[in-house]
Structures are given as structure tokens and as C-alpha cells.
Write a protein that holds these residues in place. Structure first.
Motif, PDB file in Angstrom:
ATOM      1  N   ALA A  76     -67.793 -43.576 -42.234  1.00  0.00           N
ATOM      2  CA  ALA A  76     -68.289 -42.742 -43.322  1.00  0.00           C
ATOM      3  C   ALA A  76     -67.211 -42.419 -44.350  1.00  0.00           C
ATOM      4  O   ALA A  76     -67.498 -42.259 -45.541  1.00  0.00           O
ATOM      5  N   LEU A  77     -65.967 -42.348 -43.921  1.00  0.00           N
ATOM      6  CA  LEU A  77     -64.878 -41.955 -44.815  1.00  0.00           C
ATOM      7  C   LEU A  77     -64.315 -43.114 -45.636  1.00  0.00           C
ATOM      8  O   LEU A  77     -63.439 -42.902 -46.485  1.00  0.00           O
ATOM      9  N   ARG A  78     -64.812 -44.307 -45.447  1.00  0.00           N
ATOM     10  CA  ARG A  78     -64.188 -45.497 -46.026  1.00  0.00           C
ATOM     11  C   ARG A  78     -63.953 -45.394 -47.535  1.00  0.00           C
ATOM     12  O   ARG A  78     -62.885 -45.759 -48.027  1.00  0.00           O
ATOM     13  N   ASP A  79     -64.901 -44.908 -48.283  1.00  0.00           N
ATOM     14  CA  ASP A  79     -64.783 -44.910 -49.743  1.00  0.00           C
ATOM     15  C   ASP A  79     -64.593 -43.510 -50.326  1.00  0.00           C
ATOM     16  O   ASP A  79     -64.931 -43.261 -51.491  1.00  0.00           O
ATOM     17  N   THR A  80     -64.018 -42.607 -49.539  1.00  0.00           N
ATOM     18  CA  THR A  80     -63.894 -41.218 -49.984  1.00  0.00           C
ATOM     19  C   THR A  80     -62.544 -40.883 -50.594  1.00  0.00           C
ATOM     20  O   THR A  80     -62.375 -39.811 -51.173  1.00  0.00           O
ATOM     21  N   GLY A  81     -61.568 -41.740 -50.446  1.00  0.00           N
ATOM     22  CA  GLY A  81     -60.210 -41.413 -50.859  1.00  0.00           C
ATOM     23  C   GLY A  81     -59.346 -40.921 -49.719  1.00  0.00           C
ATOM     24  O   GLY A  81     -58.118 -40.889 -49.847  1.00  0.00           O
ATOM     25  N   VAL A  82     -59.965 -40.523 -48.607  1.00  0.00           N
ATOM     26  CA  VAL A  82     -59.196 -40.220 -47.398  1.00  0.00           C
ATOM     27  C   VAL A  82     -58.843 -41.557 -46.751  1.00  0.00           C
ATOM     28  O   VAL A  82     -59.737 -42.355 -46.439  1.00  0.00           O
ATOM     29  N   PRO A  83     -57.570 -41.859 -46.564  1.00  0.00           N
ATOM     30  CA  PRO A  83     -57.191 -43.189 -46.073  1.00  0.00           C
ATOM     31  C   PRO A  83     -57.527 -43.393 -44.600  1.00  0.00           C
ATOM     32  O   PRO A  83     -57.080 -42.629 -43.735  1.00  0.00           O
ATOM     33  N   VAL A  84     -58.331 -44.414 -44.317  1.00  0.00           N
ATOM     34  CA  VAL A  84     -58.713 -44.751 -42.948  1.00  0.00           C
ATOM     35  C   VAL A  84     -58.758 -46.264 -42.802  1.00  0.00           C
ATOM     36  O   VAL A  84     -58.891 -47.001 -43.784  1.00  0.00           O
ATOM     37  N   ALA A  85     -58.671 -46.738 -41.555  1.00  0.00           N
ATOM     38  CA  ALA A  85     -58.912 -48.153 -41.278  1.00  0.00           C
ATOM     39  C   ALA A  85     -60.399 -48.448 -41.480  1.00  0.00           C
ATOM     40  O   ALA A  85     -61.231 -47.537 -41.439  1.00  0.00           O
ATOM     41  N   HIS A  86     -60.750 -49.706 -41.679  1.00  0.00           N
ATOM     42  CA  HIS A  86     -62.147 -50.076 -41.867  1.00  0.00           C
ATOM     43  C   HIS A  86     -62.821 -50.306 -40.512  1.00  0.00           C
ATOM     44  O   HIS A  86     -62.279 -50.993 -39.647  1.00  0.00           O
ATOM     45  N   ALA A  87     -63.988 -49.715 -40.341  1.00  0.00           N
ATOM     46  CA  ALA A  87     -64.747 -49.878 -39.105  1.00  0.00           C
ATOM     47  C   ALA A  87     -65.224 -51.325 -38.980  1.00  0.00           C
ATOM     48  O   ALA A  87     -65.684 -51.935 -39.953  1.00  0.00           O
TER      49      ALA A  87
END
Length: 343
Positions: A76-87
Motif C-alpha cells: 500500500a505504501l509503494r507510491d506514497t513517498g514513504v520509501p519501501v521495497a516493492h511487494a
């Protein structure tokens, strides 16, 4: 390694990848260093790399190792600006490797685990790193959960009370010894639960070594990892736990030797609170309670790690000292409640 690692049946995993990850080749795997809870493995086929996370061996606190929740929040956080790995993929079928697991893309970068890891950087870089962490936490707490499909990710009200009850329940599951300070801390927390602020996405374990930093600039966060305890809750709990990790009492949990988070080169806790308050525009209310809850939570987690180590269910090294942290963390939690405004 192409055989079976402890906690990971690679041949069965290969069949899962053949079906669920198009284009993946023959997998090799290794246990990644770091981490005292879920097991984390690096997978590669020589062209692409992934990270697999699964619950610990002999896990005694099942609600703290929910792979589905971790996978959902990262996606869910992928395109929010919070940096995360891609599911990449999630599996709830225990017949594959013996337990549910989740797979995300591998993010290269630097992880600062120990104070020695900071030696290569000047004081200005260390301060920029600490500031970037606070700003990332602010960005996470600014997200409207409903806007990214996480409005039902947790109950919006009563988070702090549930945390007190949940971690005491975990204590009753994992305790290897009597500890009066834990009992007293729980009683005082249960009797002083404050009114909560607006519920937001909380990471639940936010500290410097749960982030991957740009190797050329530790003031840039490339990914926040280890989302296993994420939910909806009071943002103050996230901030307070981040401050708890500044306490040297936490050092034994990561094997001793000085955790990066406890380095005296990191900004003072009061400075971090001020940065968060200004950047977020939030009132940093109820900080003593949130700090005490943070100490309580980490004490219980440390005891759970200690229990798994005693039972022979840990993988890797550095677990001998974890149990030493529990009494000190419990005492610090009591002190936080007795000293309003203490960080």
C-alpha cells in the motif's frame, strides 16, 4: 546455497517462484545478518534479487509475526513517498516452507547496526541521518490510511489500551522468570492510559537499523523495512519507541557492543522530539506514557527472543546477551512514568 537452509526449504520455494514470480531463474539463498525476530533471507537467481521474510523458528508470539499484514502495508505504501521495497509475492500456505512468508524486492544500501558502523561518517552526517529518520516518520504519519486502502488495517480507537493488554499477554507466553518490575510497569500503564490522538499508520518498530540508507549519503533513506508490527494507532507510540532505542539499555538486544541507535553521536532525544513536533505540526502529548509503553514492549520482545534462544530456536549469533536487557528496560519504563517529560 542451493539446498535447504535452516527455516527455508529452497526446493519447495523454487516451485513457488516458478509459479508466482514469472521469469525467475534457479534460486540461491543466504540468511541475512541482523534481526532478532522474523528470519530474513536474500534470494537471487543471478539476475534479480529478492528478500524473503518468515516468522522465527518456534515462534511464541504469533500476533507479532503476521506476514500478511507486513506484505499488505508495504504494497500500500509503494507510491506514497514513504520509501519501501516493492511487494512481490505472499504465501499463506505452510506446505511450501513450513510457515507463511512474504517476498519483496531487494533494496541495496547501507544498514547502520552498530556504533562502529558510524565511524566512517562525520558528526554532520550522523545528525543528517537522524533527521532523515524523523522526517520519514513524519511522512508516514501524514498519510491518510483510507487514501491508500488501509482504513481497515487496525481499529482506529483504543490502540494504546490494546497495546498494554497485548504485550502483557505476550509476556505471559514468553516469560522465562519472575520479574516484579514488569508486573508493576504493566499495572501502572493499565491504570493511566491517556486519550489518543488521530489514528495513523504506525510502523511499530522504527529505528535506524530497520532502514536501508543510501550508501553514498546516509541522510537519504532508501527503504524502511520490518513492518511486521505495523497497524493503525497513535503516532506518539512510534515516536516514543524511536526514542527508547536511544537508550543504552537496548544495546544487549542487538548482541551488545553498542547499537547505532544508542550512539552518543546521535542527536539528543529532546532534539528529536522537537524536530518531529515542528515537522509534523503535532502536539507531542502523553510522551511519558508512550515512552513507558515503548520500554514495556521492547522488554517483552527481548524476553521472547531470550526464550527462543534458550529453546534452541534462534538462527545466527549474538543472542546470549539479549536476556540481560529485560530488567534494565523494565526499570527504565517505570522511570519514564515517574518522570513526566523525560526522554
Amino acid at each position: 546455497m542451493t539446498g535447504t537452509l535452516t527455516g527455508l526449504d529452497l526446493p519447495r520455494l523454487q516451485k513457488f517462484f516458478d509459479d508466482q514470480v514469472p521469469g525467475a531463474g534457479q534460486l540461491r539463498a543466504e540468511l541475512l545478518s541482523g534481526g532478532r525476530s522474523n528470519l530474513t533471507y536474500l534470494l537471487t537467481d543471478g539476475r534479480c534479487s529478492w528478500v524473503l521474510r518468515r516468522p522465527p523458528l518456534g515462534g511464541l508470539t504469533p500476533s507479532a509475526h503476521d506476514m500478511g499484514r507486513e506484505y499488505r502495508v508495504v504494497a500500500a505504501l509503494r507510491d506514497t513517498g514513504v520509501p519501501v521495497a516493492h511487494a512481490v509475492a505472499q504465501c499463506d500456505d505452510p506446505s511450501v516452507i513450513g510457515t507463511p512468508f512474504a517476498v519483496v524486492t531487494y533494496v541495496s544500501g547501507r544498514v547502520l547496526r552498530t556504533q562502529a558502523d558510524l565511524d566512517a561518517f562525520g558528526d554532520a552526517d550522523v545528525i543528517r541521518c537522524a533527521t532523515a529518520l524523523i522526517d520519514t516518520l513524519v511522512a508516514l504519519h501524514a498519510i491518510d490510511p483510507n487514501a491508500i486502502g488501509l482504513g481497515d488495517f487496525g481499529r482506529a480507537k483504543g490502540y494504546l489500551g490494546r497495546q498494554v493488554r497485548r504485550w502483557y499477554d505476550q509476556w505471559t507466553r514468553v516469560a522465562t522468570r519472575d520479574m516484579p518490575d514488569i508486573e508493576t510497569l504493566h499495572s501502572r500503564l493499565a491504570a493511566s492510559i491517556p486519550q489518543e490522538s488521530e489514528a495513523r499508520i504506525v510502523h511499530g518498530d522504527f529505528r535506524v537499523d530497520n532502514t536501508i540508507l543510501d550508501p553514498a549519503d546516509i541522510g537519504t533513506v532508501r527503504a524502511v523495512v520490518d513492518w511486521e508490527m505495523a497497524t493503525l494507532g497513535d503516532p506518539m507510540a512510534d515516536l516514543a519507541l524511536h526514542l527508547v532505542y536511544r537508550d543504552p539499555a537496548f544495546d544487549p538486544v542487538l548482541g551488545g557492543g553498542g547499537a547505532a541507535a544508542t550512539s552518543p553521536r546521535m542527536p539528543a532525544a529532546d532534539d528529536l522530539v522537537q524536530r518531529y513536533a515542528v515537522a509534523s505540526g503535532r502536539r507531542v502529548a502523553n510522551l511519558p506514557f508512550a515512552l513507558a509503553l515503548g520500554y514495556f514492549k521492547i522488554a517483552v520482545i527481548a524476553e521472547g527472543i531470550h526464550a527462543r534462544h534458550l529453546a534452541g530456536h534462534t538462527v545466527g549469533t549474538g543472542f546470549d546477551s539479549v536476556g540481560e536487557a529485560v530488567p534494565a528496560l523494565a526499570a527504565a519504563g517505570l522511570a519514564a512514568l515517574r518522570e513526566p517529560g523525560s526522554c
